[in-house]
Design a protein around this motif. Structure first.
Motif, PDB file in Angstrom:
ATOM      1  N   SER A  24       0.832  -1.214   0.000  1.00 11.86           N
ATOM      2  CA  SER A  24       0.000   0.000   0.000  1.00 11.86           C
ATOM      3  C   SER A  24       0.859   1.253   0.000  1.00 11.86           C
ATOM      4  N   PHE A  25       1.900   1.239   0.799  1.00 13.26           N
ATOM      5  CA  PHE A  25       2.813   2.378   0.885  1.00 13.26           C
ATOM      6  C   PHE A  25       3.480   2.640  -0.472  1.00 13.26           C
ATOM      7  N   LEU A  26       3.936   1.574  -1.125  1.00 13.98           N
ATOM      8  CA  LEU A  26       4.614   1.717  -2.415  1.00 13.98           C
ATOM      9  C   LEU A  26       3.677   2.220  -3.504  1.00 13.98           C
ATOM     10  N   GLU A  27       2.415   1.809  -3.465  1.00 18.01           N
ATOM     11  CA  GLU A  27       1.459   2.256  -4.471  1.00 18.01           C
ATOM     12  C   GLU A  27       1.329   3.774  -4.460  1.00 18.01           C
ATOM     13  N   TYR A  28       1.518   4.376  -3.316  1.00 13.47           N
ATOM     14  CA  TYR A  28       1.475   5.836  -3.225  1.00 13.47           C
ATOM     15  C   TYR A  28       2.853   6.451  -3.476  1.00 13.47           C
ATOM     16  N   GLN A  29       3.879   5.890  -2.876  1.00 16.84           N
ATOM     17  CA  GLN A  29       5.214   6.494  -2.893  1.00 16.84           C
ATOM     18  C   GLN A  29       5.923   6.426  -4.237  1.00 16.84           C
ATOM     19  N   ILE A  30       5.822   5.314  -4.928  1.00  8.43           N
ATOM     20  CA  ILE A  30       6.587   5.155  -6.169  1.00  8.43           C
ATOM     21  C   ILE A  30       6.192   6.190  -7.227  1.00  8.43           C
ATOM     22  N   PRO A  31       4.895   6.426  -7.498  1.00  2.18           N
ATOM     23  CA  PRO A  31       4.573   7.450  -8.502  1.00  2.18           C
ATOM     24  C   PRO A  31       4.953   8.870  -8.070  1.00  2.18           C
ATOM     25  N   ALA A  48       9.452 -16.117   3.885  1.00  5.53           N
ATOM     26  CA  ALA A  48       8.325 -16.997   3.578  1.00  5.53           C
ATOM     27  C   ALA A  48       7.337 -16.325   2.629  1.00  5.53           C
ATOM     28  N   LEU A  49       7.830 -15.474   1.737  1.00  3.06           N
ATOM     29  CA  LEU A  49       6.977 -14.767   0.782  1.00  3.06           C
ATOM     30  C   LEU A  49       6.280 -15.766  -0.129  1.00  3.06           C
ATOM     31  N   THR A  50       4.974 -15.588  -0.304  1.00  2.00           N
ATOM     32  CA  THR A  50       4.195 -16.494  -1.142  1.00  2.00           C
ATOM     33  C   THR A  50       3.914 -15.860  -2.496  1.00  2.00           C
ATOM     34  N   LEU A  51       3.453 -16.663  -3.425  1.00  4.40           N
ATOM     35  CA  LEU A  51       3.090 -16.163  -4.749  1.00  4.40           C
ATOM     36  C   LEU A  51       1.963 -15.140  -4.636  1.00  4.40           C
ATOM     37  N   ASP A  52       0.972 -15.413  -3.788  1.00  2.00           N
ATOM     38  CA  ASP A  52      -0.140 -14.463  -3.606  1.00  2.00           C
ATOM     39  C   ASP A  52       0.361 -13.108  -3.103  1.00  2.00           C
ATOM     40  N   GLN A  53       1.313 -13.128  -2.194  1.00  2.00           N
ATOM     41  CA  GLN A  53       1.878 -11.870  -1.697  1.00  2.00           C
ATOM     42  C   GLN A  53       2.669 -11.155  -2.796  1.00  2.00           C
ATOM     43  N   LEU A  54       3.376 -11.905  -3.580  1.00  2.00           N
ATOM     44  CA  LEU A  54       4.151 -11.327  -4.677  1.00  2.00           C
ATOM     45  C   LEU A  54       3.228 -10.662  -5.704  1.00  2.00           C
ATOM     46  N   ILE A  55       2.108 -11.286  -5.974  1.00  2.00           N
ATOM     47  CA  ILE A  55       1.156 -10.758  -6.949  1.00  2.00           C
ATOM     48  C   ILE A  55       0.551  -9.437  -6.474  1.00  2.00           C
ATOM     49  N   MET A  56       0.568  -9.170  -5.189  1.00  2.00           N
ATOM     50  CA  MET A  56       0.050  -7.895  -4.685  1.00  2.00           C
ATOM     51  C   MET A  56       0.830  -6.707  -5.257  1.00  2.00           C
ATOM     52  N   PHE A  57       2.035  -6.928  -5.738  1.00  2.00           N
ATOM     53  CA  PHE A  57       2.854  -5.859  -6.322  1.00  2.00           C
ATOM     54  C   PHE A  57       2.519  -5.608  -7.801  1.00  2.00           C
ATOM     55  N   LYS A  59      -0.059  -4.217  -9.338  1.00  2.00           N
ATOM     56  CA  LYS A  59      -0.599  -2.895  -9.662  1.00  2.00           C
ATOM     57  C   LYS A  59       0.516  -1.849  -9.747  1.00  2.00           C
ATOM     58  N   VAL A  60       1.366  -1.801  -8.729  1.00  2.00           N
ATOM     59  CA  VAL A  60       2.455  -0.812  -8.733  1.00  2.00           C
ATOM     60  C   VAL A  60       3.459  -1.130  -9.843  1.00  2.00           C
ATOM     61  N   ALA A  66       4.676   1.405 -16.998  1.00  2.00           N
ATOM     62  CA  ALA A  66       4.008   2.234 -18.007  1.00  2.00           C
ATOM     63  C   ALA A  66       4.739   3.560 -18.215  1.00  2.00           C
ATOM     64  N   THR A  67       5.555   3.964 -17.240  1.00  2.00           N
ATOM     65  CA  THR A  67       6.331   5.198 -17.362  1.00  2.00           C
ATOM     66  C   THR A  67       7.679   4.950 -18.045  1.00  2.00           C
ATOM     67  N   LYS A  68       7.859   3.742 -18.567  1.00  2.00           N
ATOM     68  CA  LYS A  68       9.098   3.351 -19.259  1.00  2.00           C
ATOM     69  C   LYS A  68      10.300   3.306 -18.315  1.00  2.00           C
ATOM     70  N   GLN A  69      10.039   2.873 -17.083  1.00  2.00           N
ATOM     71  CA  GLN A  69      11.104   2.673 -16.097  1.00  2.00           C
ATOM     72  C   GLN A  69      11.065   1.216 -15.640  1.00  2.00           C
ATOM     73  N   SER A  70      12.184   0.715 -15.183  1.00  2.00           N
ATOM     74  CA  SER A  70      12.273  -0.663 -14.714  1.00  2.00           C
ATOM     75  C   SER A  70      11.666  -0.801 -13.326  1.00  2.00           C
ATOM     76  N   PHE A  71      11.053  -1.950 -13.084  1.00  2.00           N
ATOM     77  CA  PHE A  71      10.554  -2.328 -11.769  1.00  2.00           C
ATOM     78  C   PHE A  71      10.912  -3.796 -11.595  1.00  2.00           C
ATOM     79  N   VAL A  72      11.907  -4.065 -10.768  1.00  2.00           N
ATOM     80  CA  VAL A  72      12.436  -5.415 -10.597  1.00  2.00           C
ATOM     81  C   VAL A  72      12.263  -5.829  -9.142  1.00  2.00           C
ATOM     82  N   ILE A  73      11.727  -7.020  -8.936  1.00  2.00           N
ATOM     83  CA  ILE A  73      11.528  -7.548  -7.590  1.00  2.00           C
ATOM     84  C   ILE A  73      12.600  -8.601  -7.325  1.00  2.00           C
TER      85      ILE A  73
END
Length: 111
Positions: A24-31, A48-57, A59-60, A66-73
């Protein structure tokens, strides 16, 4: 949030061990704070990160890419075969840096 600035990207990590709040914090902070920067998201502390938790990222990730910048987890807890192709996930920070560099070259070449 832990922030480490590099030459052509920034590494972000959670300091509170709460994945839901971090997303939630990143969804606001990154843009707002990291617009125009390549982002490497260090999730190695989540053992113990799960696939479901990873998928939460997703949206961000979509908004930032879409801004033509890299986003790597960066995480090594999820089976790579299960990760959606829309997410760029690597197991080490070095590989995260390598992906940012490759994507920069691709953008410079017009891909």
């Amino acid at each position: 949030m832990k922030i480490k600035n590099k030459d052509n990207y920034v590494i972000l990590a959670d300091e509170y061990d709460d994945i839901n709040d971090f997303v939630s914090f990143l969804e606001y902070q990154i843009p707002v704070k990291f617009k125009g920067q390549n982002v490497v998201l260090n999730l190695l502390d989540y053992k113990a990160l799960t696939l479901d938790q990873l998928i939460m990222f997703m949206k961000v990730n979509t908004k930032h890419r879409a801004t033509k910048q890299s986003f790597v987890i960066v995480t090594n807890t999820v089976n790579p075969d299960e990760i959606p192709v829309e997410l760029v996930v690597v197991p080490t920070l070095q590989e995260g840096e390598d992906v940012v560099e490759m994507e920069e070259i691709e953008r410079d070449l017009g891909f």
